[in-house]
Design an enzyme around this catalytic site. Structure first.
Site, mmCIF file in Angstrom:
data_model
loop_
_atom_site.group_PDB
_atom_site.id
_atom_site.type_symbol
_atom_site.label_atom_id
_atom_site.label_comp_id
_atom_site.label_asym_id
_atom_site.label_seq_id
_atom_site.Cartn_x
_atom_site.Cartn_y
_atom_site.Cartn_z
ATOM 1 N N HIS A 97 0.867 -1.165 0.000
ATOM 2 C CA HIS A 97 0.000 0.000 0.000
ATOM 3 C C HIS A 97 0.906 1.217 0.000
ATOM 4 O O HIS A 97 1.808 1.302 0.831
ATOM 5 C CB HIS A 97 -0.858 -0.029 1.272
ATOM 6 C CG HIS A 97 -1.698 1.191 1.462
ATOM 7 N ND1 HIS A 97 -1.479 2.083 2.478
ATOM 8 C CD2 HIS A 97 -2.734 1.667 0.764
ATOM 9 C CE1 HIS A 97 -2.373 3.053 2.402
ATOM 10 N NE2 HIS A 97 -3.139 2.829 1.374
ATOM 11 N N GLY B 67 0.733 3.667 10.713
ATOM 12 C CA GLY B 67 -0.482 4.256 10.161
ATOM 13 C C GLY B 67 -1.394 4.898 11.199
ATOM 14 O O GLY B 67 -2.020 5.928 10.930
ATOM 15 N N ARG C 112 -16.398 16.783 5.413
ATOM 16 C CA ARG C 112 -14.959 16.697 5.643
ATOM 17 C C ARG C 112 -14.361 18.071 5.902
ATOM 18 O O ARG C 112 -14.479 18.980 5.107
ATOM 19 C CB ARG C 112 -14.296 15.992 4.469
ATOM 20 C CG ARG C 112 -14.852 14.590 4.344
ATOM 21 C CD ARG C 112 -14.184 13.797 3.293
ATOM 22 N NE ARG C 112 -12.778 13.614 3.563
ATOM 23 C CZ ARG C 112 -11.961 13.010 2.724
ATOM 24 N NH1 ARG C 112 -12.423 12.574 1.574
ATOM 25 N NH2 ARG C 112 -10.699 12.867 3.021
HETATM 26 FE FE FE2 Z 1 3.147 -0.214 8.783
#
Ligand code: FE2
Lengths: 59, 609
Positions: B12, B308, B454
């Site tokens: 990712h 993250g 948002r």
């Molecule tokens: Fe990570």
């Protein structure tokens, strides 16, 4: 060739799973859950030491 | 003197980073070049860019540093299979062939892919542990001589949460929590359940949280996650489905939380607001306990964060607000892209040790580590395409843009080197006037084409930050949420009674466009020494209006990566209702531009985020 390989894999994977992974899983879990899945309400901490001399860095 | 090219890939948001003798020369995410959001492919373009920026070839480097250990990760995949048999066949069939074919040898794949770039012989590839790379990215560039280090994410090899002690030029491991017990995966499960995309929709969930009440929090604590006083925790995996397949949650989860998940793009209901508020609250509680443990275990007064979950700026803000540490520093590329940087820093430490803490600075150069375009290059682009523009001296451009912002215009701001990490920090940004109550919905709907709930983030002159925000420390990377000071708050009529999204429409402060419903804001403080060009613009805006704050949002539309080149910027400018574009030393106005035509609807090509 890729088609042949995919066909072979298609046959091999279920066999591998049924004959190796499933029995290995059942036997392993009789001894210990490798993922330690259930919370242990009685434990005081879940930390796993990784510091000097803990020797548990690589399982 | 050693140098290394760091690589994170195949999961990712792939990235590359180049470090020479402890100095970060370049770092960038592949998505910016490939224009595929969160591109997981091998970062060929980012790696080539880093080498160009450094003016080196692969031959000249000592190491290629890979951000995780593929073999150890493969062990985890196998043990997960053994642990879930006979119920995990679907995952087995999907993941085993790719792991056998190449993923367990990802380091060799990296070498092969680098060789294919034809940029010289590939130096040896070294692999670090996933959390070791995060920890290095958190501590080594931080402005601290020593610090506690906490990494929290979804999962790497086994670790999902890890605690380290950063001293001099090393990070020493202390303790960890392991898969499947993961705060990142808990948050992602709720992200999925609320109809957002895993690994990118977490931000939206965090943005929803202030609209809800945390009425599910006790249920989460009782059934889903057992948290000990020291912050260590385990999930009850019976409620999750990620061990068994591609989805995050199953029937047990649905039974617990009042029915099936929200379908993507379906209308948001009270339940999603409340779920978001609940999981956010539990996340904050766990992060606070983890931070307290980090302080106790290390005796340090400063904390470095990565992983993250460290992008959860509300939770970070709580750690600061509660005074768990005297100061907190968050790696701007806290997600897996930052792993490339951490690995490179581990492989190529400075021979003379870390010298920047003595100067009171971090080593991230304001995260401006990507490609820059000088005025000659921009001029060529403008001339080639016959685009009407005005060339201005830097001071003049700054004054002109400040005046346009004060008139309520929205300005695309493309300057300097591109930022590393998920946030635009004033180099690839869209700016606006925060005093205008309509600005939030104008920017959301006419420019970003995204959901109206948002919020936007403020940039503020560092010297004026305390007048507006109860922050107590710098926040150069927009990773801390702080409350507005009382002096800036306004109570709107009827605000107390409004529910859900209706609460959006109330004016809540002197800077409503960047004030969340709970009077919080995701602040970026702009220091003159760190960020002179942006600092000047804010100072010019303040001179005109008395307000040292601007709205800052990333230069892109919903679902698209942030712009990288002048061409990307111009395209985004023309597709949206941005009024003016400051491209380096050039100012372009929408009204002067030739008509923009495209075949087909470009919005169809951009996937939903
Ligand atoms: Fe990570």
């Amino acid at each position: 060739m890729p088609t042949l390989r995919r066909a072979a894999a298609g046959l091999l994977l279920p066999v591998l799973y049924a004959l190796v992974v499933v029995p290995a899983g059942l036997v392993t879990r009789l001894l210990r859950d490798p993922l330690r899945r259930r919370p242990d309400r009685a434990a005081s901490s879940y930390w796993i030491s990784t510091g000097q001399g803990s020797g548990d860095r690589h399982r | 003197m050693t140098s290394a090219l760091g690589i994170s890939a195949f999961y990712h948001d792939s990235a590359a980073a180049l470090v020479d003798d402890g100095t970060i020369v370049a770092a960038a995410q592949e998505e910016r070049f490939s224009r595929r959001r969160h591109d997981p492919a091998f970062p060929a373009l980012a790696a080539a860019y880093c080498l160009t920026e450094a003016g080196t070839k692969l031959d000249d480097l000592d190491h290629v540093a890979y951000y995780e250990d593929p073999r150890r990760k493969f062990h985890r995949v196998l043990w997960t299979q053994i642990g879930t048999a006979p119920r995990g066949y679907r995952t087995f069939r999907r993941v085993l062939p790719e792991w056998l074919a190449w993923k367990r040898r990802a380091a060799e794949t990296v070498a092969d892919r680098l060789r294919a770039l034809d940029l010289g012989a590939v130096p040896p590839v070294v692999c670090y542990q996933h959390h070791e790379s995060h920890a290095a990215s958190a501590f080594l560039p931080s402005p601290y001589e020593s610090a506690a280090v906490l990494c929290v994410d979804g999962v790497g090899e086994w670790a999902t949460t890890s605690l380290w002690h950063g001293r001099e030029d090393r990070v020493e491991p202390l303790a960890e929590l392991r898969f499947p017990h993961s705060l990142g995966l808990l948050y992602s499960a709720f992200t999925y359940f609320c109809g957002f995309k895993v690994d990118s929709g977490e931000y939206k969930l965090m943005g929803l949280a202030p609209y809800g009440t945390p009425r599910y929090a006790s249920l989460i604590r009782e059934r889903l996650v057992d948290v000990k006083p020291d912050g260590s925790f385990r999930l009850d995996t019976r409620y999750f489905a990620f061990l068994l397949g591609r989805v995050m949650t199953g029937r047990a989860f649905e039974e617990l939380f009042d029915g099936p998940r929200r379908e993507p793009e379906a209308p948001l209901t009270e339940r999603e607001f409340d779920l978001a508020a609940s999981v956010q609250l539990v996340t904050e509680e766990i992060m606070l306990r983890l931070a307290r443990t980090a302080r106790e275990r290390t005796g340090e007064s400063r904390l470095c964060l990565a992983g993250g979950v460290a992008l959860n700026c509300v939770a970070n803000g709580r750690i600061v607000e509660e005074g768990v540490f005297d100061e907190v520093w968050v790696q701007p590329a806290a997600g897996d892209a930052g792993g490339a940087l951490g690995a490179a820093l581990l492989a190529a430490p400075a021979a003379a040790g870390r010298t920047h803490p003595a100067r009171g600075r971090d080593a991230m150069r304001g995260a401006r580590l990507g490609p820059a375009f000088d005025d000659d290059a921009i001029q060529r682009y403008l001339d080639d395409h016959d685009l009407p523009h005005t060339r201005l001296a830097p001071e003049e451009l700054s004054r002109k843009v400040a005046a346009e912002l004060a008139e309520g215009r929205v300005v695309g701001w493309f300057q300097d080197r591109m930022e590393f990490g998920p946030r635009a920090l004033g180099c690839r940004s869209i700016l606006g006037d925060p005093r205008d109550p309509a600005m939030q919905s104008v920017m959301n709907q006419k420019i970003k084409f995204r959901e109206s709930f948002r919020p936007f983030a403020p940039i503020v002159l560092a010297e004026d930050a305390e007048e507006y925000f109860r922050l107590g420390q710098p926040s150069p990377y927009m990773l801390l949420v702080a409350r507005l000071t009382e002096a800036q708050r306004r109570t709107a009529p009827g605000e107390q009674d409004a529910r859900g999204l209706d609460r959006l429409r109330a004016t809540r402060s002197t800077i409503p466009a960047v004030t969340h419903v709970d009077h919080s804001a995701r602040v970026q403080t702009v220091d003159r020494a760190d960020h002179p060009v942006l600092h000047r613009l804010l100072a010019d805006f303040k001179a005109l209006t008395g307000c040292p704050v601007l709205v800052n949002t990333s230069f892109n539309v919903r679902g698209e990566p942030i712009v990288a080149t002048p061409e990307d910027a111009y395209r985004c400018f023309m597709r949206t209702r941005i009024d003016s574009l400051a491209l380096g030393g050039f100012l372009l106005h929408k009204a002067d531009q030739p008509e923009w035509t495209e075949s087909g609807d470009w919005r169809e090509e951009i996937p939903l985020d």
